[in-house]
Write a protein that holds these residues in place. Structure first.
Motif, PDB file in Angstrom:
ATOM      1  N   MET A 106       0.848  -1.166   0.000  1.00  0.00           N
ATOM      2  CA  MET A 106       0.000   0.000   0.000  1.00  0.00           C
ATOM      3  C   MET A 106       0.898   1.234   0.000  1.00  0.00           C
ATOM      4  O   MET A 106       1.746   1.382   0.875  1.00  0.00           O
ATOM      5  N   LEU A 107       0.682   2.076  -0.993  1.00  0.00           N
ATOM      6  CA  LEU A 107       1.495   3.277  -1.149  1.00  0.00           C
ATOM      7  C   LEU A 107       0.953   4.444  -0.326  1.00  0.00           C
ATOM      8  O   LEU A 107      -0.205   4.465   0.051  1.00  0.00           O
ATOM      9  N   MET A 108       1.782   5.410  -0.085  1.00  0.00           N
ATOM     10  CA  MET A 108       1.446   6.704   0.516  1.00  0.00           C
ATOM     11  C   MET A 108       1.112   6.650   2.006  1.00  0.00           C
ATOM     12  O   MET A 108       0.379   7.471   2.518  1.00  0.00           O
ATOM     13  N   GLY A 109       1.650   5.637   2.670  1.00  0.00           N
ATOM     14  CA  GLY A 109       1.491   5.584   4.116  1.00  0.00           C
ATOM     15  C   GLY A 109       0.412   4.627   4.561  1.00  0.00           C
ATOM     16  O   GLY A 109      -0.190   3.908   3.768  1.00  0.00           O
ATOM     17  N   ASP A 110       0.147   4.654   5.852  1.00  0.00           N
ATOM     18  CA  ASP A 110      -0.838   3.746   6.435  1.00  0.00           C
ATOM     19  C   ASP A 110      -2.043   4.486   6.986  1.00  0.00           C
ATOM     20  O   ASP A 110      -2.833   3.922   7.746  1.00  0.00           O
ATOM     21  N   THR A 111      -2.195   5.759   6.609  1.00  0.00           N
ATOM     22  CA  THR A 111      -3.276   6.577   7.147  1.00  0.00           C
ATOM     23  C   THR A 111      -4.020   7.256   6.004  1.00  0.00           C
ATOM     24  O   THR A 111      -3.422   7.942   5.180  1.00  0.00           O
ATOM     25  N   CYS A 112      -5.314   7.048   5.962  1.00  0.00           N
ATOM     26  CA  CYS A 112      -6.177   7.536   4.885  1.00  0.00           C
ATOM     27  C   CYS A 112      -6.933   8.783   5.336  1.00  0.00           C
ATOM     28  O   CYS A 112      -7.230   8.947   6.515  1.00  0.00           O
ATOM     29  N   VAL A 117       2.018  -7.365 -10.370  1.00  0.00           N
ATOM     30  CA  VAL A 117       1.900  -6.740  -9.056  1.00  0.00           C
ATOM     31  C   VAL A 117       0.680  -5.823  -9.045  1.00  0.00           C
ATOM     32  O   VAL A 117       0.348  -5.206 -10.055  1.00  0.00           O
ATOM     33  N   VAL A 118      -0.001  -5.794  -7.905  1.00  0.00           N
ATOM     34  CA  VAL A 118      -1.118  -4.873  -7.708  1.00  0.00           C
ATOM     35  C   VAL A 118      -0.681  -3.855  -6.663  1.00  0.00           C
ATOM     36  O   VAL A 118      -0.348  -4.212  -5.537  1.00  0.00           O
ATOM     37  N   LEU A 119      -0.684  -2.591  -7.065  1.00  0.00           N
ATOM     38  CA  LEU A 119      -0.382  -1.495  -6.149  1.00  0.00           C
ATOM     39  C   LEU A 119      -1.687  -0.860  -5.717  1.00  0.00           C
ATOM     40  O   LEU A 119      -2.580  -0.651  -6.540  1.00  0.00           O
ATOM     41  N   THR A 120      -1.787  -0.536  -4.462  1.00  0.00           N
ATOM     42  CA  THR A 120      -2.932   0.223  -3.990  1.00  0.00           C
ATOM     43  C   THR A 120      -2.413   1.310  -3.065  1.00  0.00           C
ATOM     44  O   THR A 120      -1.218   1.398  -2.790  1.00  0.00           O
ATOM     45  N   SER A 121      -3.291   2.157  -2.612  1.00  0.00           N
ATOM     46  CA  SER A 121      -2.863   3.252  -1.741  1.00  0.00           C
ATOM     47  C   SER A 121      -4.019   3.702  -0.873  1.00  0.00           C
ATOM     48  O   SER A 121      -5.171   3.382  -1.133  1.00  0.00           O
ATOM     49  N   PHE A 123       1.942   8.162  -7.086  1.00  0.00           N
ATOM     50  CA  PHE A 123       1.517   6.868  -7.599  1.00  0.00           C
ATOM     51  C   PHE A 123       2.096   6.649  -9.001  1.00  0.00           C
ATOM     52  O   PHE A 123       2.671   5.591  -9.301  1.00  0.00           O
ATOM     53  N   ALA A 124       1.955   7.651  -9.871  1.00  0.00           N
ATOM     54  CA  ALA A 124       2.457   7.549 -11.242  1.00  0.00           C
ATOM     55  C   ALA A 124       3.972   7.362 -11.266  1.00  0.00           C
ATOM     56  O   ALA A 124       4.503   6.563 -12.054  1.00  0.00           O
ATOM     57  N   ALA A 138      -2.820  -0.877 -11.018  1.00  0.00           N
ATOM     58  CA  ALA A 138      -2.943   0.196 -10.037  1.00  0.00           C
ATOM     59  C   ALA A 138      -4.382   0.255  -9.552  1.00  0.00           C
ATOM     60  O   ALA A 138      -5.291   0.553 -10.337  1.00  0.00           O
ATOM     61  N   LEU A 139      -4.599  -0.058  -8.291  1.00  0.00           N
ATOM     62  CA  LEU A 139      -5.912   0.052  -7.660  1.00  0.00           C
ATOM     63  C   LEU A 139      -5.927   1.389  -6.942  1.00  0.00           C
ATOM     64  O   LEU A 139      -5.339   1.544  -5.879  1.00  0.00           O
ATOM     65  N   THR A 140      -6.570   2.359  -7.560  1.00  0.00           N
ATOM     66  CA  THR A 140      -6.468   3.743  -7.106  1.00  0.00           C
ATOM     67  C   THR A 140      -7.722   4.226  -6.392  1.00  0.00           C
ATOM     68  O   THR A 140      -8.790   3.633  -6.506  1.00  0.00           O
ATOM     69  N   GLY A 141      -7.563   5.353  -5.726  1.00  0.00           N
ATOM     70  CA  GLY A 141      -8.704   6.092  -5.213  1.00  0.00           C
ATOM     71  C   GLY A 141      -9.331   6.894  -6.343  1.00  0.00           C
ATOM     72  O   GLY A 141      -8.991   6.715  -7.518  1.00  0.00           O
ATOM     73  N   ASP A 142     -10.204   7.812  -5.994  1.00  0.00           N
ATOM     74  CA  ASP A 142     -10.902   8.575  -7.033  1.00  0.00           C
ATOM     75  C   ASP A 142     -10.311   9.958  -7.292  1.00  0.00           C
ATOM     76  O   ASP A 142     -10.809  10.693  -8.132  1.00  0.00           O
TER      77      ASP A 142
END
Length: 195
Positions: free
Chosen positions: A1-7, A45-49, A63-64, A81-85
C-alpha cells in the motif's frame, strides 16, 4: 500500500487508520518500491494506496512515479494500479493512467443504492464510474476493472444491474469479494447479510 498507512477518508467497511492530516509522503517510496519488486522477480503486481485528500493532487504524481520506476527497473512486470478517485479530478486520473501501468482498477465497492451507507461521503458511485471512464479514455489499450463487495444488504437485482453495467457506457471486468460476516472493522461498519 502506497502513501502511508493513514487515509483521509472514512469508508465504513475499512479498518485503515484515518486522519485529516496524515504524515507526509516518503519521497523515496517510489524508488524503494520499484527496487524491492524488481528483486522479487514478480510477473504481476497490484499497487494500492490510501486516499490522500490532504494533497493537492491526491497523491497521483507519487503513484504515477512509482509505476514509472517499476517499469524502468522491471519492464516485463505487469502493473495493476488500484487507485482512489482523486476527488473526481480527471487530470489526476489521466496522470496515473498514462504512467505505464497495464491495468487501472478503481472499486465501486458496492451497488449504487448502498454507496452512501458504505463509502465515505466524498466518494460516489457516479464519480467512480467517471474515474473508470476517464482512465479508459486517457490511454488506448489500458484495461480498466472494478470490484464490489457482497453481503452488505444488496439485492440480487441491484447486483445484476451493477454487473450488467446499466450505469456504464459499456460493461467492465468485475471482481467480487465477500464482506467478512464475522468482522466489522469499526462500530459504524455496515451490517452484513447472507441473503
Amino acid at each position: 500500500m502506497l502513501m502511508g498507512d493513514t487515509c483521509t477518508r472514512g469508508c465504513r467497511f475499512c479498518s485503515v487508520k484515518t486522519s485529516r492530516a496524515p504524515p507526509p509522503l516518503d519521497p523515496h517510496e517510489p524508488e524503494h518500491t520499484a527496487e524491492a519488486l524488481s528483486r522479487w522477480g514478480l510477473g504481476y503486481v497490484v499497487l494500492t494506496s490510501v486516499d490522500r485528500d490532504d494533497l493537492a493532487d491526491g497523491g497521483a504524481a507519487h503513484f504515477a512515479e512509482t509505476v514509472r520506476k517499476i517499469k524502468h527497473k522491471a519492464p516485463g512486470m505487469l502493473v495493476e494500479a488500484l487507485t482512489g478517485d482523486y476527488a473526481g479530478d480527471e487530470a489526476m486520473v489521466a496522470m496515473v493512467a498514462r504512467s505505464g501501468l497495464d491495468v487501472y482498477a478503481h472499486n465501486v465497492e458496492t451497488v449504487e443504492a448502498l454507496t452512501p451507507m458504505v463509502r465515505d461521503r466524498r466518494a460516489g458511485f457516479g464519480q467512480s464510474l467517471r474515474v473508470l471512464r476517464w482512465a479508459k479514455e486517457s490511454r488506448e489499450g489500458v484495461i480498466t476493472k472494478t470490484s464490489v463487495m457482497l453481503g452488505l444488504g444488496e439485492t440480487e437485482e441491484q447486483l445484476w444491474e451493477t454487473l450488467r453495467g446499466e450505469s456504464l457506457s459499456s460493461p467492465l471486468p468485475f471482481s467480487s469479494r465477500n464482506y467478512l460476516l464475522t468482522y466489522r472493522p469499526q462500530p459504524s461498519a455496515p451490517p452484513t447479510s447472507t441473503s
